[in-house]
Every structure is written in C-alpha cells, then in structure tokens.
Design a protein around this motif. Structure first.
Motif, PDB file in Angstrom:
ATOM      1  N   GLU A   1       0.865  -1.187   0.000  1.00 19.26           N
ATOM      2  CA  GLU A   1       0.000   0.000   0.000  1.00 19.26           C
ATOM      3  C   GLU A   1       0.893   1.226   0.000  1.00 19.26           C
ATOM      4  O   GLU A   1       1.761   1.379   0.863  1.00 19.26           O
ATOM      5  CB  GLU A   1      -0.925  -0.003   1.219  1.00 19.26           C
ATOM      6  N   LEU A   2       0.671   2.102  -0.964  1.00 19.45           N
ATOM      7  CA  LEU A   2       1.464   3.319  -1.064  1.00 19.45           C
ATOM      8  C   LEU A   2       0.917   4.394  -0.131  1.00 19.45           C
ATOM      9  O   LEU A   2      -0.285   4.452   0.133  1.00 19.45           O
ATOM     10  CB  LEU A   2       1.463   3.824  -2.509  1.00 19.45           C
ATOM     11  N   PRO A   3       1.784   5.261   0.360  1.00 28.25           N
ATOM     12  CA  PRO A   3       1.354   6.285   1.312  1.00 28.25           C
ATOM     13  C   PRO A   3       0.968   7.586   0.617  1.00 28.25           C
ATOM     14  O   PRO A   3       1.191   7.777  -0.571  1.00 28.25           O
ATOM     15  CB  PRO A   3       2.607   6.495   2.151  1.00 28.25           C
ATOM     16  N   SER A   4       0.400   8.471   1.388  1.00 24.33           N
ATOM     17  CA  SER A   4       0.302   9.869   0.981  1.00 24.33           C
ATOM     18  C   SER A   4       1.501  10.588   1.590  1.00 24.33           C
ATOM     19  O   SER A   4       1.883  10.331   2.726  1.00 24.33           O
ATOM     20  CB  SER A   4      -1.001  10.495   1.488  1.00 24.33           C
TER      21      SER A   4
ATOM     22  N   SER B   1       9.324  19.070   7.367  1.00 26.79           N
ATOM     23  CA  SER B   1       9.177  17.644   7.612  1.00 26.79           C
ATOM     24  C   SER B   1       8.469  16.989   6.431  1.00 26.79           C
ATOM     25  O   SER B   1       7.407  17.443   5.998  1.00 26.79           O
ATOM     26  CB  SER B   1       8.379  17.399   8.900  1.00 26.79           C
ATOM     27  N   CYS B   2       9.062  15.917   5.921  1.00 25.41           N
ATOM     28  CA  CYS B   2       8.437  15.114   4.872  1.00 25.41           C
ATOM     29  C   CYS B   2       7.790  13.915   5.557  1.00 25.41           C
ATOM     30  O   CYS B   2       8.480  13.077   6.145  1.00 25.41           O
ATOM     31  CB  CYS B   2       9.474  14.680   3.853  1.00 25.41           C
ATOM     32  N   LEU B   3       6.471  13.838   5.495  1.00 27.09           N
ATOM     33  CA  LEU B   3       5.710  12.794   6.188  1.00 27.09           C
ATOM     34  C   LEU B   3       5.074  11.858   5.174  1.00 27.09           C
ATOM     35  O   LEU B   3       4.340  12.292   4.296  1.00 27.09           O
ATOM     36  CB  LEU B   3       4.626  13.419   7.070  1.00 27.09           C
ATOM     37  N   ALA B   4       5.354  10.561   5.330  1.00 25.00           N
ATOM     38  CA  ALA B   4       4.709   9.517   4.523  1.00 25.00           C
ATOM     39  C   ALA B   4       3.862   8.665   5.455  1.00 25.00           C
ATOM     40  O   ALA B   4       4.376   8.090   6.415  1.00 25.00           O
ATOM     41  CB  ALA B   4       5.754   8.658   3.817  1.00 25.00           C
ATOM     42  N   THR B   5       2.559   8.575   5.196  1.00 23.63           N
ATOM     43  CA  THR B   5       1.678   7.817   6.076  1.00 23.63           C
ATOM     44  C   THR B   5       0.701   6.975   5.261  1.00 23.63           C
ATOM     45  O   THR B   5       0.256   7.391   4.187  1.00 23.63           O
ATOM     46  CB  THR B   5       0.889   8.756   7.014  1.00 23.63           C
ATOM     47  N   GLY B   6       0.416   5.767   5.788  1.00 20.25           N
ATOM     48  CA  GLY B   6      -0.524   4.873   5.131  1.00 20.25           C
ATOM     49  C   GLY B   6       0.136   3.816   4.273  1.00 20.25           C
ATOM     50  O   GLY B   6      -0.533   3.225   3.425  1.00 20.25           O
TER      51      GLY B   6
ATOM     52  N   ARG C   1       8.680  -2.114   5.628  1.00 25.31           N
ATOM     53  CA  ARG C   1      10.018  -2.040   5.034  1.00 25.31           C
ATOM     54  C   ARG C   1      10.011  -0.939   3.972  1.00 25.31           C
ATOM     55  O   ARG C   1       9.539  -1.126   2.851  1.00 25.31           O
ATOM     56  CB  ARG C   1      10.394  -3.406   4.442  1.00 25.31           C
ATOM     57  N   ALA C   2      10.537   0.201   4.352  1.00 23.98           N
ATOM     58  CA  ALA C   2      10.474   1.379   3.481  1.00 23.98           C
ATOM     59  C   ALA C   2      11.633   2.303   3.793  1.00 23.98           C
ATOM     60  O   ALA C   2      12.303   2.179   4.818  1.00 23.98           O
ATOM     61  CB  ALA C   2       9.141   2.102   3.661  1.00 23.98           C
ATOM     62  N   SER C   3      11.850   3.247   2.893  1.00 28.69           N
ATOM     63  CA  SER C   3      12.910   4.238   3.051  1.00 28.69           C
ATOM     64  C   SER C   3      12.365   5.611   2.691  1.00 28.69           C
ATOM     65  O   SER C   3      11.618   5.762   1.722  1.00 28.69           O
ATOM     66  CB  SER C   3      14.102   3.888   2.148  1.00 28.69           C
ATOM     67  N   LEU C   4      12.738   6.626   3.481  1.00 27.54           N
ATOM     68  CA  LEU C   4      12.319   8.011   3.242  1.00 27.54           C
ATOM     69  C   LEU C   4      13.536   8.902   3.435  1.00 27.54           C
ATOM     70  O   LEU C   4      14.119   8.924   4.524  1.00 27.54           O
ATOM     71  CB  LEU C   4      11.189   8.404   4.192  1.00 27.54           C
ATOM     72  N   VAL C   5      13.937   9.637   2.386  1.00 30.77           N
ATOM     73  CA  VAL C   5      15.158  10.446   2.449  1.00 30.77           C
ATOM     74  C   VAL C   5      14.934  11.792   1.779  1.00 30.77           C
ATOM     75  O   VAL C   5      14.036  11.954   0.944  1.00 30.77           O
ATOM     76  CB  VAL C   5      16.350   9.728   1.760  1.00 30.77           C
ATOM     77  N   TRP C   6      15.765  12.761   2.151  1.00 31.53           N
ATOM     78  CA  TRP C   6      15.861  14.035   1.450  1.00 31.53           C
ATOM     79  C   TRP C   6      17.051  13.969   0.489  1.00 31.53           C
ATOM     80  O   TRP C   6      18.104  13.415   0.832  1.00 31.53           O
ATOM     81  CB  TRP C   6      16.069  15.194   2.426  1.00 31.53           C
ATOM     82  N   ARG C   7      16.894  14.544  -0.704  1.00 34.05           N
ATOM     83  CA  ARG C   7      17.970  14.605  -1.679  1.00 34.05           C
ATOM     84  C   ARG C   7      18.213  16.056  -2.107  1.00 34.05           C
ATOM     85  O   ARG C   7      17.309  16.886  -2.068  1.00 34.05           O
ATOM     86  CB  ARG C   7      17.624  13.791  -2.925  1.00 34.05           C
TER      87      ARG C   7
END
Length: 358
Positions: free
Chosen positions: A200-203, A216-221, A226-232
C-alpha cells in the motif's frame, strides 16, 4: 563505494525476503484495577492476536481464517494465554526478593520470536527480558546461556543459568527455535500472503510549523513497514541537516514515518534543488515530492477573508462610536451656549462690555 553502501543499508532495512514473528509479554504487579498480563502476537509487524489475564485470547480479523485452517495452533495459543501468567508472577516475586523490593509497582517484560529468510531458509531466534522498564537479560542462542544487559542484572545471570526458571526457559526455546517457531512462521507467510505480502502506497506531505522550523516530509498509510524516506539535493541523498524519525504504526495496520530537513542555511532560490523520496519494498517506482513553497502545509496563522471582514467591522464600529461621542459632546456644548434669539437681538459687543454698563 557510496552507492554500494546505500544499497547494502537499504537491503538490510527492507529485505524483500525477511519475515518475522514476535511475541510481546508484559506482566505487572502492584497496579490496582489493571490486567496483570498482556501478550501480543505480531507477524511481519502486523498484530494477529492479543491475550490478557481478564479476557483471554482475542484473535484479530486478519488471523481468523488462518486459525480456522489450523485449529490446533489456536488451541496452542489459548493454552499459552492461560499458562503465561502463572509462570510470570513467580518470576516477578523472585526478582523483587533478589533486589529487596517488598512492595510497589514492578513490571517484567519479554519479547521472543524469530526471523526467517525465505531465500536462504536461515532462521534466527531471539529472547530478551526487561525489568521495570529497562533491558535485563538476553539469551545467547550460541551457548544458550543468559547475558546481563545492565549492571543490576549481573547478579541475576548465574541464578537464571542454574535455576529451574532459567533452565526451563532455555529448554523451551531450544525446541521452539528449531521446530515450533519456524514452522509456524512459514505457515503464516504461506497462508497469509494476501495481507502479509500486500503493498500500500502512502500519501506524502510537506509540513512546517513556522517559517524558521525544519520542513518535515511525512509519509503515512504505507505497508509493509520495510520502506525508506530520504531528502535529496541535486539527486544525491543528504546525510547532514536531516533528522530521521522512526517507523510508527497507524491504527489501521499501516505505517508512517517522517524525515526533517533544516533549511536555515538554504536560500529560497536553492529550494528547487531539494526533493523528498519515498521507497517501498515491492514497488519499483519511487514517490518524489519536490520542495516547493506552495506544497508546504504550515501552522502559521494567516489572514483569511473572515478576518478581513471582522477587522473592517471593528473599524466601522469604532468610527460610529467616535461619531456618537462627538455628537454627544456637541449637544452638551450647545446646551450651555446663549440662546440664539439673545444673540440675534443684542449687539455682539456685549461679549467684551464691562459688567453693569449698557
């Protein structure tokens, strides 16, 4: 080399073949009107069942079909739910005596389970105890002896190594890690692919409390966890000026995570060079969110149309009150002035005539 390290890190965090089964057990004493024991079963971080000393075993919807197919496992968990409290209560009492604690609130916790790699077939077990909110003892699965995780636990280690309590736990897990747990976890994964292996992909949103706060970059849902969230910046992952949050569960079984970016040294002209990237196991395409001003949601209070109308109404009311006050003053002055007919009939030089003269 850096790319290789990033790939290794991501594979470690979000391995596509690593599954887990965990039991969390919490027993307490000295807390009025509360359950003396609560235990949960999680498979791949998904809650499957809950046991407490007051209500017994509660099987969650995602696991009901599984236990319908394997009723013997349901009975196994029911018996375990009944038997755990009589085992944990004496353990708490022994620890209280060991540390000269005659009363008060005390909590004994255990987490145990295993991880299974469905490519290599490797199974790794784990058993760890905590006491009064701190790490206590961990079972070394190579020597099957207890390891003290803090200085206060050093005196408990030889007792657990030699006592029936410690030896009994070791004997149970020798069997559990070789037979019970791997078989059970494999059956969960095989039968529960529809919900354990779903994606399931997040918003994804950009949030900022004030103009000077980090973005803040928020990924929810999303699911699985097992996921990764980064700033580039310019396509390269940032490791400085960023703050990574933990992956947290949502009430619906999905997960959320966030990563903050400090923009104090970034000029507005350079914002377009930054983006937030979310990667989820099992999905080839990344979710990329550009750092743009109009994308950011903020708590800063801004003037709305209603605020403008209210302000205008206040100004108008103030003008009315000022006008009314001026009219009242005018009326009072008029009341003490000579009558108009007197001014019309008398020469105006009466204003500076001496008293008594005509």
């Amino acid at each position: 080399m850096r790319t290789l390290l990033l790939l290794l890190l991501f594979c470690h965090v979000s391995s596509p073949v690593l599954h887990s089964m965990k039991h969390f057990i919490t027993a307490s004493t000295g807390i009025p009107n509360s359950q003396e024991l609560v235990a949960t079963l999680e498979v791949d971080e998904l809650l499957m069942g809950l046991c407490d000393s007051n209500k017994g075993l509660d099987v969650k919807d995602v696991a009901k079909s599984f236990f319908t197919k394997y009723p013997e496992r349901l009975e196994w968990y029911k018996q375990g739910c009944l038997n755990v409290l009589p085992i944990f209560k004496p353990r708490i009492n022994r620890l209280m005596r060991l540390y000269n604690q005659s009363e008060g609130v005390h909590v004994l916790q255990e987490v145990n389970g295993c991880e299974w790699d469905d490519e290599t077939e490797e199974v790794k077990g784990f058993v760890q105890f905590g006491y009064d909110g701190k790490d206590f003892l961990e079972l070394d699965l190579k020597t099957f002896t207890w390891m003290a995780l803090r200085p206060e636990a050093v005196i408990a280690k030889p007792i657990w190594d030699a006592s029936k309590v410690g030896v009994g736990v070791v004997d149970y897990y020798k069997t559990a890690f070789t037979l019970i747990y791997p078989e059970l976890l494999k059956k969960y994964v095989e039968y529960g692919r529809s919900f354990l292996l779903r994606t399931e992909l997040p918003s994804v949103s950009l949030l900022q409390k004030t103009p000077s706060s980090p973005v803040s970059c928020l990924a929810t849902g999303f699911y699985p966890h097992r996921a990764s969230l980064v700033w580039r910046k310019d396509g390269e992952e940032l490791h400085e000026e960023v703050d990574h949050g933990e992956i947290l569960p949502n009430h619906d079984g999905t997960f959320q995570m966030s990563v903050d970016l400090n923009l104090s040294s970034v000029t507005p002209e350079d914002w377009t060079r930054y983006d937030c990237v979310f990667q989820l196991y099992g999905v080839n395409e990344d979710i990329i969110t550009k750092l743009e001003k109009d994308r950011i949601r903020t708590n800063e209070v801004k003037s709305s149309n209603m605020t403008v109308l209210v302000t205008a109404a206040v100004v108008v009311l103030a003008l009315i009150l000022i006008g009314a006050a001026g009219f009242i003053v005018y009326k009072k002055k008029k009341a003490i002035s000579p009558p108009s007919y007197y001014l019309d009939e008398q020469p105006l030089d009466f204003l500076w005539r001496e008293p008594g003269r005509c």
